[in-house]
Design a protein around this motif. Structure first.
Motif, PDB file in Angstrom:
ATOM      1  N   ILE A 176       0.842  -1.209   0.000  1.00 44.14           N
ATOM      2  CA  ILE A 176       0.000   0.000   0.000  1.00 44.14           C
ATOM      3  C   ILE A 176       0.871   1.251   0.000  1.00 44.14           C
ATOM      4  N   GLU A 177       1.894   1.277   0.855  1.00 44.84           N
ATOM      5  CA  GLU A 177       2.801   2.428   0.905  1.00 44.84           C
ATOM      6  C   GLU A 177       3.480   2.647  -0.443  1.00 44.84           C
ATOM      7  N   CYS A 178       3.977   1.576  -1.034  1.00 43.80           N
ATOM      8  CA  CYS A 178       4.668   1.690  -2.325  1.00 43.80           C
ATOM      9  C   CYS A 178       3.713   2.120  -3.431  1.00 43.80           C
ATOM     10  N   ALA A 179       2.498   1.603  -3.421  1.00 41.86           N
ATOM     11  CA  ALA A 179       1.531   1.963  -4.461  1.00 41.86           C
ATOM     12  C   ALA A 179       1.166   3.440  -4.369  1.00 41.86           C
ATOM     13  N   VAL A 180       0.910   3.921  -3.160  1.00 42.80           N
ATOM     14  CA  VAL A 180       0.555   5.339  -2.988  1.00 42.80           C
ATOM     15  C   VAL A 180       1.721   6.229  -3.393  1.00 42.80           C
ATOM     16  N   THR A 181       2.918   5.889  -2.955  1.00 41.92           N
ATOM     17  CA  THR A 181       4.089   6.697  -3.286  1.00 41.92           C
ATOM     18  C   THR A 181       4.398   6.637  -4.782  1.00 41.92           C
ATOM     19  N   ALA A 182       4.183   5.492  -5.416  1.00 38.46           N
ATOM     20  CA  ALA A 182       4.402   5.386  -6.866  1.00 38.46           C
ATOM     21  C   ALA A 182       3.422   6.276  -7.622  1.00 38.46           C
ATOM     22  N   VAL A 183       2.175   6.322  -7.181  1.00 31.25           N
ATOM     23  CA  VAL A 183       1.189   7.194  -7.835  1.00 31.25           C
ATOM     24  C   VAL A 183       1.578   8.656  -7.655  1.00 31.25           C
ATOM     25  N   VAL A 184       2.011   9.021  -6.457  1.00 30.98           N
ATOM     26  CA  VAL A 184       2.460  10.396  -6.212  1.00 30.98           C
ATOM     27  C   VAL A 184       3.650  10.731  -7.105  1.00 30.98           C
ATOM     28  N   CYS A 185       4.567   9.794  -7.273  1.00 29.95           N
ATOM     29  CA  CYS A 185       5.734  10.027  -8.134  1.00 29.95           C
ATOM     30  C   CYS A 185       5.330  10.168  -9.592  1.00 29.95           C
ATOM     31  N   LEU A 186       4.348   9.402 -10.037  1.00 25.30           N
ATOM     32  CA  LEU A 186       3.842   9.564 -11.405  1.00 25.30           C
ATOM     33  C   LEU A 186       3.218  10.944 -11.597  1.00 25.30           C
ATOM     34  N   ILE A 187       2.496  11.400 -10.580  1.00 23.37           N
ATOM     35  CA  ILE A 187       1.920  12.752 -10.637  1.00 23.37           C
ATOM     36  C   ILE A 187       3.034  13.790 -10.703  1.00 23.37           C
ATOM     37  N   ASP A 188       4.092  13.589  -9.918  1.00 25.95           N
ATOM     38  CA  ASP A 188       5.238  14.504  -9.965  1.00 25.95           C
ATOM     39  C   ASP A 188       5.898  14.491 -11.344  1.00 25.95           C
ATOM     40  N   MET A 189       5.996  13.315 -11.958  1.00 26.87           N
ATOM     41  CA  MET A 189       6.581  13.236 -13.297  1.00 26.87           C
ATOM     42  C   MET A 189       5.745  14.064 -14.281  1.00 26.87           C
ATOM     43  N   ILE A 190       4.442  13.935 -14.193  1.00 25.30           N
ATOM     44  CA  ILE A 190       3.553  14.692 -15.077  1.00 25.30           C
ATOM     45  C   ILE A 190       3.666  16.184 -14.790  1.00 25.30           C
ATOM     46  N   ILE A 191       3.708  16.554 -13.519  1.00 28.64           N
ATOM     47  CA  ILE A 191       3.872  17.970 -13.162  1.00 28.64           C
ATOM     48  C   ILE A 191       5.196  18.494 -13.720  1.00 28.64           C
ATOM     49  N   GLY A 192       6.248  17.705 -13.651  1.00 30.34           N
ATOM     50  CA  GLY A 192       7.536  18.131 -14.188  1.00 30.34           C
ATOM     51  C   GLY A 192       7.486  18.359 -15.689  1.00 30.34           C
ATOM     52  N   LEU A 193       6.838  17.453 -16.416  1.00 26.23           N
ATOM     53  CA  LEU A 193       6.731  17.614 -17.868  1.00 26.23           C
ATOM     54  C   LEU A 193       5.861  18.808 -18.232  1.00 26.23           C
ATOM     55  N   VAL A 194       4.763  18.989 -17.510  1.00 26.09           N
ATOM     56  CA  VAL A 194       3.890  20.148 -17.750  1.00 26.09           C
ATOM     57  C   VAL A 194       4.615  21.436 -17.366  1.00 26.09           C
ATOM     58  N   GLY A 195       5.334  21.415 -16.245  1.00 28.61           N
ATOM     59  CA  GLY A 195       6.095  22.588 -15.819  1.00 28.61           C
ATOM     60  C   GLY A 195       7.153  22.974 -16.824  1.00 28.61           C
ATOM     61  N   GLU A 196       7.777  21.974 -17.435  1.00 28.60           N
ATOM     62  CA  GLU A 196       8.766  22.253 -18.471  1.00 28.60           C
ATOM     63  C   GLU A 196       8.097  22.939 -19.668  1.00 28.60           C
ATOM     64  N   TRP A 197       6.915  22.468 -20.041  1.00 27.54           N
ATOM     65  CA  TRP A 197       6.179  23.092 -21.144  1.00 27.54           C
ATOM     66  C   TRP A 197       5.768  24.521 -20.775  1.00 27.54           C
ATOM     67  N   LEU A 198       5.352  24.727 -19.511  1.00 30.55           N
ATOM     68  CA  LEU A 198       4.931  26.059 -19.078  1.00 30.55           C
ATOM     69  C   LEU A 198       6.086  27.061 -19.082  1.00 30.55           C
ATOM     70  N   CYS A 199       7.298  26.589 -18.934  1.00 31.30           N
ATOM     71  CA  CYS A 199       8.453  27.489 -18.891  1.00 31.30           C
ATOM     72  C   CYS A 199       8.961  27.872 -20.274  1.00 31.30           C
ATOM     73  N   GLN A 200       8.332  27.384 -21.334  1.00 30.75           N
ATOM     74  CA  GLN A 200       8.742  27.779 -22.678  1.00 30.75           C
ATOM     75  C   GLN A 200       8.441  29.248 -22.890  1.00 30.75           C
ATOM     76  N   LEU A 201       9.337  29.906 -23.572  1.00 28.72           N
ATOM     77  CA  LEU A 201       9.107  31.299 -23.931  1.00 28.72           C
ATOM     78  C   LEU A 201       8.410  31.356 -25.280  1.00 28.72           C
ATOM     79  N   PRO A 202       7.460  32.256 -25.424  1.00 32.35           N
ATOM     80  CA  PRO A 202       6.850  32.407 -26.744  1.00 32.35           C
ATOM     81  C   PRO A 202       7.867  33.001 -27.700  1.00 32.35           C
ATOM     82  N   PRO A 203       7.681  32.783 -29.011  1.00 31.24           N
ATOM     83  CA  PRO A 203       8.651  33.351 -29.952  1.00 31.24           C
ATOM     84  C   PRO A 203       8.636  34.867 -29.883  1.00 31.24           C
ATOM     85  N   THR A 204       9.809  35.451 -29.993  1.00 33.95           N
ATOM     86  CA  THR A 204       9.892  36.906 -29.940  1.00 33.95           C
ATOM     87  C   THR A 204       9.408  37.491 -31.254  1.00 33.95           C
TER      88      THR A 204
END
Length: 178
Positions: free
Chosen positions: A124-152
């Protein structure tokens, strides 16, 4: 400074390597009677907090970067903070993938013993923590996309080049070559 997006295969590889490492460690712990599996609950809570902080930082960078410069508030985002947010997002994506694999991999060899209290709690502990880590992975990928600068809107922008061609104006590089 130019930063490249994280390729899709890097989080996938981190997830696979984490799964193998977690399964091997759980199997070794089982063979040698060591308690190497599971995750304390504060680890999942800490990982959630880190993910929320990175997401808030990335949203602030995105809001600043996409706002019209004439309408920006007087507050200024430090370029170093924006770059650090990008690096944090990339790191969160890869670490989240690796840790999701790690905790998910620990479940694989222990699922056969789930009837025992220790193993059921660890799964149970591993399953919950694995799901949280997957959410963090998605947040990281989305955060990377959010940090893109629009073309000048500078001379290299495709919209500006097209407008120059329509007006019959020579590109800036051709003007300076004369």
């Amino acid at each position: 400074m130019s930063a490249k997006r994280t390729p899709w295969w890097q989080p996938a590889l981190a997830l696979a390597l984490g799964t193998v490492a977690g399964a091997v460690v759980a199997e070794l712990g089982e063979r040698f009677n060591l308690t190497l599996i599971g995750a304390p609950w504060f680890v999942a809570a800490l990982l959630i907090a880190i993910g929320i902080i990175v997401l808030i930082l990335a949203l602030n960078v995105h809001k600043y970067a996409t706002t019209d410069p004439r309408k920006r508030p007087s507050t200024f985002i430090n370029p170093r903070l924006a770059f650090d947010t990008l690096v944090l997002s990339k790191a969160l994506a890869l670490a989240g993938a690796m840790l999701a694999g790690w905790y998910g991999g620990q479940i694989i060899p222990t699922i056969g013993h789930i009837e025992a209290d220790f193993y059921s709690q660890a799964v149970i502990e591993c399953a919950v923590t694995a799901v949280v880590c997957l959410i963090d992975m998605i947040i990281g990928l989305v955060g990377e996309w959010l940090c893109q600068l629009p073309p000048t809107e500078g001379p290299e922008n495709p919209k500006m080049k097209r407008a120059e061609r329509e007006r019959g104006v020579a590109p800036a590089a051709a003007k300076t070559a004369r």
